[in-house]
Design an enzyme around this catalytic site. Structure first.
Site, PDB file in Angstrom:
ATOM      1  N   CYS A   1      -4.452  13.247  13.016  1.00  0.00           N
ATOM      2  CA  CYS A   1      -5.007  11.922  12.783  1.00  0.00           C
ATOM      3  C   CYS A   1      -4.815  11.115  14.047  1.00  0.00           C
ATOM      4  O   CYS A   1      -4.191  11.578  14.998  1.00  0.00           O
ATOM      5  CB  CYS A   1      -4.374  11.249  11.580  1.00  0.00           C
ATOM      6  SG  CYS A   1      -2.748  10.630  11.897  1.00  0.00           S
TER       7      CYS A   1
ATOM      8  N   LYS B   1       0.833  -1.210   0.000  1.00  0.00           N
ATOM      9  CA  LYS B   1       0.000   0.000   0.000  1.00  0.00           C
ATOM     10  C   LYS B   1       0.865   1.257   0.000  1.00  0.00           C
ATOM     11  O   LYS B   1       0.625   2.191  -0.769  1.00  0.00           O
ATOM     12  CB  LYS B   1      -0.894   0.019   1.252  1.00  0.00           C
ATOM     13  CG  LYS B   1      -1.556   1.355   1.519  1.00  0.00           C
ATOM     14  CD  LYS B   1      -2.390   1.352   2.778  1.00  0.00           C
ATOM     15  CE  LYS B   1      -1.660   1.664   4.050  1.00  0.00           C
ATOM     16  NZ  LYS B   1      -1.466   3.086   4.371  1.00  0.00           N
ATOM     17  N   ASN B   2       1.879   1.279   0.873  1.00  0.00           N
ATOM     18  CA  ASN B   2       2.638   2.516   1.044  1.00  0.00           C
ATOM     19  C   ASN B   2       3.632   2.797  -0.075  1.00  0.00           C
ATOM     20  O   ASN B   2       4.291   3.836  -0.080  1.00  0.00           O
ATOM     21  CB  ASN B   2       3.322   2.531   2.414  1.00  0.00           C
ATOM     22  CG  ASN B   2       2.297   2.755   3.526  1.00  0.00           C
ATOM     23  OD1 ASN B   2       1.137   3.094   3.248  1.00  0.00           O
ATOM     24  ND2 ASN B   2       2.710   2.552   4.756  1.00  0.00           N
TER      25      ASN B   2
ATOM     26  N   ARG C   1      -8.670  -0.383   4.487  1.00  0.00           N
ATOM     27  CA  ARG C   1      -7.747   0.612   3.904  1.00  0.00           C
ATOM     28  C   ARG C   1      -6.407  -0.023   3.579  1.00  0.00           C
ATOM     29  O   ARG C   1      -5.729   0.407   2.644  1.00  0.00           O
ATOM     30  CB  ARG C   1      -7.499   1.756   4.895  1.00  0.00           C
ATOM     31  CG  ARG C   1      -8.691   2.631   5.120  1.00  0.00           C
ATOM     32  CD  ARG C   1      -8.322   3.804   5.978  1.00  0.00           C
ATOM     33  NE  ARG C   1      -7.310   4.612   5.306  1.00  0.00           N
ATOM     34  CZ  ARG C   1      -6.817   5.747   5.788  1.00  0.00           C
ATOM     35  NH1 ARG C   1      -7.241   6.210   6.931  1.00  0.00           N
ATOM     36  NH2 ARG C   1      -5.903   6.420   5.122  1.00  0.00           N
TER      37      ARG C   1
ATOM     38  N   ASP D   1       4.811   0.632  11.816  1.00  0.00           N
ATOM     39  CA  ASP D   1       3.580   0.032  11.285  1.00  0.00           C
ATOM     40  C   ASP D   1       3.393  -1.433  11.688  1.00  0.00           C
ATOM     41  O   ASP D   1       2.371  -2.043  11.361  1.00  0.00           O
ATOM     42  CB  ASP D   1       3.536   0.154   9.751  1.00  0.00           C
ATOM     43  CG  ASP D   1       3.332   1.593   9.302  1.00  0.00           C
ATOM     44  OD1 ASP D   1       2.989   2.442  10.138  1.00  0.00           O
ATOM     45  OD2 ASP D   1       3.530   1.871   8.094  1.00  0.00           O
TER      46      ASP D   1
ATOM     47  N   ARG E   1       1.209  14.813  13.350  1.00  0.00           N
ATOM     48  CA  ARG E   1       1.702  14.694  11.983  1.00  0.00           C
ATOM     49  C   ARG E   1       1.736  16.022  11.218  1.00  0.00           C
ATOM     50  O   ARG E   1       0.957  16.252  10.291  1.00  0.00           O
ATOM     51  CB  ARG E   1       0.903  13.624  11.219  1.00  0.00           C
ATOM     52  CG  ARG E   1       1.029  12.267  11.874  1.00  0.00           C
ATOM     53  CD  ARG E   1       0.222  11.209  11.192  1.00  0.00           C
ATOM     54  NE  ARG E   1       0.917  10.543  10.099  1.00  0.00           N
ATOM     55  CZ  ARG E   1       0.351   9.643   9.318  1.00  0.00           C
ATOM     56  NH1 ARG E   1      -0.905   9.317   9.492  1.00  0.00           N
ATOM     57  NH2 ARG E   1       1.031   9.071   8.349  1.00  0.00           N
TER      58      ARG E   1
HETATM   59  C1  EPZ Z   1       4.449   6.971   6.205  1.00  0.00           C
HETATM   60  O1  EPZ Z   1       3.721   8.050   6.759  1.00  0.00           O
HETATM   61  C2  EPZ Z   1       3.487   5.817   6.123  1.00  0.00           C
HETATM   62  N1  EPZ Z   1       2.362   6.169   5.260  1.00  0.00           N
HETATM   63  C3  EPZ Z   1       2.994   5.454   7.517  1.00  0.00           C
HETATM   64  O2  EPZ Z   1       2.182   4.312   7.403  1.00  0.00           O
HETATM   65  C4  EPZ Z   1       4.194   5.117   8.393  1.00  0.00           C
HETATM   66  O3  EPZ Z   1       3.744   4.864   9.703  1.00  0.00           O
HETATM   67  C5  EPZ Z   1       5.182   6.274   8.390  1.00  0.00           C
HETATM   68  O4  EPZ Z   1       5.550   6.608   7.022  1.00  0.00           O
HETATM   69  C6  EPZ Z   1       6.467   5.978   9.160  1.00  0.00           C
HETATM   70  O5  EPZ Z   1       7.085   4.849   8.615  1.00  0.00           O
HETATM   71  C7  EPZ Z   1       2.461   6.005   3.948  1.00  0.00           C
HETATM   72  O6  EPZ Z   1       3.492   5.647   3.404  1.00  0.00           O
HETATM   73  C8  EPZ Z   1       1.254   6.296   3.130  1.00  0.00           C
HETATM   74  P1  EPZ Z   1       6.613  10.301   8.204  1.00  0.00           P
HETATM   75  P2  EPZ Z   1       4.321   9.516   6.724  1.00  0.00           P
HETATM   76  O7  EPZ Z   1       6.539  11.594   7.494  1.00  0.00           O
HETATM   77  O8  EPZ Z   1       5.137   9.678   5.512  1.00  0.00           O
HETATM   78  C9  EPZ Z   1       6.955  13.602  11.626  1.00  0.00           C
HETATM   79  C10 EPZ Z   1       0.259   2.980   7.799  1.00  0.00           C
HETATM   80  O9  EPZ Z   1      -0.251   2.454   8.817  1.00  0.00           O
HETATM   81  N2  EPZ Z   1       6.839  14.648  10.600  1.00  0.00           N
HETATM   82  O10 EPZ Z   1       7.780   9.413   7.923  1.00  0.00           O
HETATM   83  O11 EPZ Z   1       3.190  10.437   6.962  1.00  0.00           O
HETATM   84  C11 EPZ Z   1       5.683  12.784  11.809  1.00  0.00           C
HETATM   85  O12 EPZ Z   1       4.747  13.460  12.598  1.00  0.00           O
HETATM   86  C12 EPZ Z   1       0.792   4.393   7.825  1.00  0.00           C
HETATM   87  O13 EPZ Z   1       0.328   2.419   6.703  1.00  0.00           O
HETATM   88  C13 EPZ Z   1       7.034  15.965  10.969  1.00  0.00           C
HETATM   89  O14 EPZ Z   1       7.313  16.273  12.139  1.00  0.00           O
HETATM   90  O15 EPZ Z   1       5.265   9.483   8.004  1.00  0.00           O
HETATM   91  C14 EPZ Z   1       6.227  11.529  12.429  1.00  0.00           C
HETATM   92  O16 EPZ Z   1       6.414  11.721  13.799  1.00  0.00           O
HETATM   93  C15 EPZ Z   1       0.452   5.154   9.050  1.00  0.00           C
HETATM   94  N3  EPZ Z   1       6.913  16.942  10.017  1.00  0.00           N
HETATM   95  C16 EPZ Z   1       7.581  11.355  11.756  1.00  0.00           C
HETATM   96  O17 EPZ Z   1       7.912  12.651  11.216  1.00  0.00           O
HETATM   97  C17 EPZ Z   1       6.620  16.632   8.707  1.00  0.00           C
HETATM   98  O18 EPZ Z   1       6.544  17.572   7.899  1.00  0.00           O
HETATM   99  C18 EPZ Z   1       7.625  10.349  10.628  1.00  0.00           C
HETATM  100  O19 EPZ Z   1       6.539  10.584   9.749  1.00  0.00           O
HETATM  101  C19 EPZ Z   1       6.448  15.285   8.341  1.00  0.00           C
HETATM  102  C20 EPZ Z   1       6.557  14.299   9.312  1.00  0.00           C
END
Ligand code: EPZ
Length: 431
Positions: A126, A22-23, A409, A317, A131
Site C-alpha cells: 500500500c 475509524k480504527n 475513508r 497517523d 506492510r
Molecule cells: C493500524 O494499521 C492502523 N489501521 C493504521 O492506521 C496505523 O497507522 C497503524 O495501525 C499503526 O498505528 C487500522 O487500525 C485500521 P501495524 P496496522 O500492524 O495494524 C509492520 C490510518 O491512517 N508489520 O501496527 O496495519 C508494519 O509494516 C491507518 O488510519 C509487520 O512487519 O499497522 C508496520 O511497519 C494507516 N508484519 C508496523 O508493523 C506484520 O505482520 C506497524 O503496523 C504486521 C505489521
C-alpha cells in the site's frame, strides 16, 4: 472525481464534534464474526471504510443494520449499527474484497477461531509501505494453526478440537496482529499470553467489547495481555471510543490557523503525546469535561522535534498533519517516522505549496516559511490528504486537493465540520 477546495480564511472558532474512531470501528465490526448473536455498536463514524467493510463482512454472512437517523438528520453524532453473523456462509476472503481495505485481512482471526479454517487473500502493498503479514501468521501458529501461503492466499486451519491457547511475543508492535490474536484467542481452549502487545486505545476498546461479549481478557492497555479462552461468545452493545486521530487533526488545524475551538467529545488521555507536542508549539490545550479546547491567539508556531512511536508515543497517523503545521513554524523542526518506511509521500505535495522540507532516510527536516501559496495537490493516503487541507487553511489563494476518496475513508463530514468553525472549504463534485 470529487475535489476539495480550501482557501485561507483566518482563525477558526466554535465547536467541532469528534466522531467515533475509524480504527476501532473496523475491528469491532470484524468481531461480530465471533458470535451468532447480534453485536450492537454505537457511535460508529459514517465513513467510506465502514461501508466497504459492511460489504466485505456480508460475504461471510454478516447481516448489518443501521439503526436510527442517518448522519445528516442526527447532527454530527455517530450512528448505531447492528451486526449479526448467525451463520458463517463463507470462510474465503477473496482478493477483490481484501485489496480494497487492508484491515479486512483481519477476518482471518475470527473465521479461524469460529469455523476452524479460513482462506484469506494477502492484502498486497500500500502507499505507506510494504506492510507484511508475517506477525499475523506467527501469532496464529502459536495458537496451533497450520498455515501456508499459496497463490496469493493464506490458508489457515485450526487443529482438530479448535485453536489452543499459547504464548507469543511480538518481535515488533502490531496493532492489527494484536487485534487478530485477541479475537482468535478468545475462542481458543486454554490460556493465551500475548507479549509486546499493542497498547493502542483501539486495542483496549476491542478487548472491552470482547469482554462484554463474554471473553476473558485482562492486561489490555499494557504490553502483556492474557486471554482465558471460552467456548462461545454472545451479543453485546458497545460504544466506539472517540477518534484520537480526528481529534489531533482538528487540533493541528486550529494550531495552524489560530483561533479557539472546542473539540467536543474528545478525550485527551487518548493522545497525550500529540497534545504535549502541540503545547510545545505554543498552542493552548485545555482539557474539560466535555472535550478539549484548542486555542492560539497570535504568537508564532514554535518549532518542535517529533518521533513517531507505538502508543503511548506520538502516532504515525498524525505525522503528516503535524508536519504540515511545522511548515509554518518559526525555525527548524525534525520529524522522524519509525513505524512505516514510506510515509513521507505528502512531502512533495507540501513542497508544491511552498513548504521547505528535506528528507534524509526516515527523518524530515522542516524549515518554517512565512508563506504558503495555494496549488492543486493530490495525496496517496487519508492522513497525507489531510496535511494538504491543513496547509490550505493558511495558504494564499486556492488549494485544490484531489483524490478526495482518501479523505472520505477516514474523516466524517470533513468540509461540514471545518466550515462550521469558519474555514473556507468546499467539495466540488466531478459533474
Ligand atoms: C493500524 O494499521 C492502523 N489501521 C493504521 O492506521 C496505523 O497507522 C497503524 O495501525 C499503526 O498505528 C487500522 O487500525 C485500521 P501495524 P496496522 O500492524 O495494524 C509492520 C490510518 O491512517 N508489520 O501496527 O496495519 C508494519 O509494516 C491507518 O488510519 C509487520 O512487519 O499497522 C508496520 O511497519 C494507516 N508484519 C508496523 O508493523 C506484520 O505482520 C506497524 O503496523 C504486521 C505489521
Amino acid at each position: 472525481m470529487d475535489r476539495i477546495v480550501v482557501r485561507g480564511n483566518g482563525p477558526l472558532s466554535g465547536t467541532i464534534p469528534i466522531s467515533g474512531a475509524k480504527n476501532a470501528a473496523l475491528p469491532l465490526m470484524i468481531a461480530s464474526l465471533l458470535t451468532d448473536e447480534p453485536l450492537e455498536l454505537t457511535n460508529v463514524p459514517r465513513l467510506a471504510d465502514v461501508v466497504s467493510l459492511e460489504a466485505i463482512l456480508a460475504n461471510h454472512g454478516v447481516d448489518s443494520l443501521i439503526k436510527g437517523k442517518r448522519f445528516g438528520e442526527s447532527g454530527m453524532s455517530g450512528r448505531t449499527m447492528q451486526l449479526q453473523a448467525k451463520e458463517i456462509v463463507d470462510t474465503n476472503a477473496p482478493y477483490e474484497l481484501v485489496r480494497k481495505m487492508r484491515a479486512s485481512f483481519w477476518v482471518i482471526g475470527p473465521l479461524l477461531a469460529r469455523c476452524g479454517e479460513a482462506r484469506v487473500s494477502l492484502p498486497g502493498g500500500c502507499a505507506i509501505g510494504t506492510r507484511p503479514v508475517d506477525l499475523f501468521l506467527e501469532s496464529l501458529r502459536a495458537l496451533g494453526a497450520q498455515i501456508d501461503v499459496d497463490g496469493g492466499y493464506v490458508n489457515a486451519k485450526a487443529p482438530s478440537g479448535g485453536l489452543k491457547g499459547g504464548s507469543y511475543t511480538f518481535p515488533k508492535v502490531s496493532v492489527g496482529a494484536t487485534h487478530v490474536m485477541l479475537m482468535a484467542a478468545s475462542l481458543a481452549s486454554g490460556t493465551t499470553t500475548i507479549k509486546n502487545a499493542a497498547r493502542e486505545p483501539e486495542v483496549v476498546d476491542v478487548a472491552d467489547c470482547l469482554n462484554a461479549m463474554g471473553a476473558k481478557i485482562s492486561g489490555h492497555g499494557t504490553s502483556t495481555i492474557t486471554v482465558e479462552g471460552v467456548t462461545s461468545l454472545k451479543g453485546a452493545s458497545h460504544a466506539v471510543l472517540p477518534d484520537r486521530i480526528e481529534t489531533g487533526t482538528f487540533a493541528a488545524c486550529v494550531a495552524m490557523t489560530g483561533g479557539d475551538v472546542m473539540l467536543k467529545g474528545a478525550d485527551g488521555s487518548l493522545l497525550r503525546a500529540a497534545l504535549d507536542v502541540l503545547e510545545r508549539t505554543g498552542t493552548t490545550v485545555e482539557e474539560t469535561e466535555g472535550g478539549i479546547r484548542i486555542a492560539r491567539n497570535g504568537g508564532v508556531i514554535q518549532p518542535v522535534d517529533i518521533v513517531t512511536d507505538p502508543f503511548p508515543g506520538f502516532p504515525t497517523d498524525l505525522q503528516a498533519q503535524f508536519m504540515s503545521l511545522l511548515t509554518r513554524a518559526d525555525g527548524v523542526s525534525h520529524v522522524k517516522e519509525t513505524i512505516f518506511e514510506n510515509r513521507f509521500m505528502h512531502v512533495q505535495e507540501l513542497a508544491r505549496l511552498g513548504a521547505n522540507i528535506a528528507i534524509d532516510g526516515q527523518t524530515a527536516t522542516i524549515t518554517g516559511v512565512n508563506r504558503l501559496s495555494g496549488a492543486p495537490v493530490m495525496a496517496t493516503d487519508l492522513r497525507a490528504s489531510m496535511s494538504l487541507v491543513i496547509a490550505g487553511l493558511v495558504a494564499d489563494g486556492e488549494t485544490e486537493v484531489n483524490r478526495v476518496y482518501h479523505l472520505d475513508r477516514g474523516f466524517e463530514k470533513l468540509e461540514e465540520k471545518l466550515s462550521a468553525v469558519g474555514a473556507d472549504i468546499e467539495r466540488i463534485g466531478s459533474d
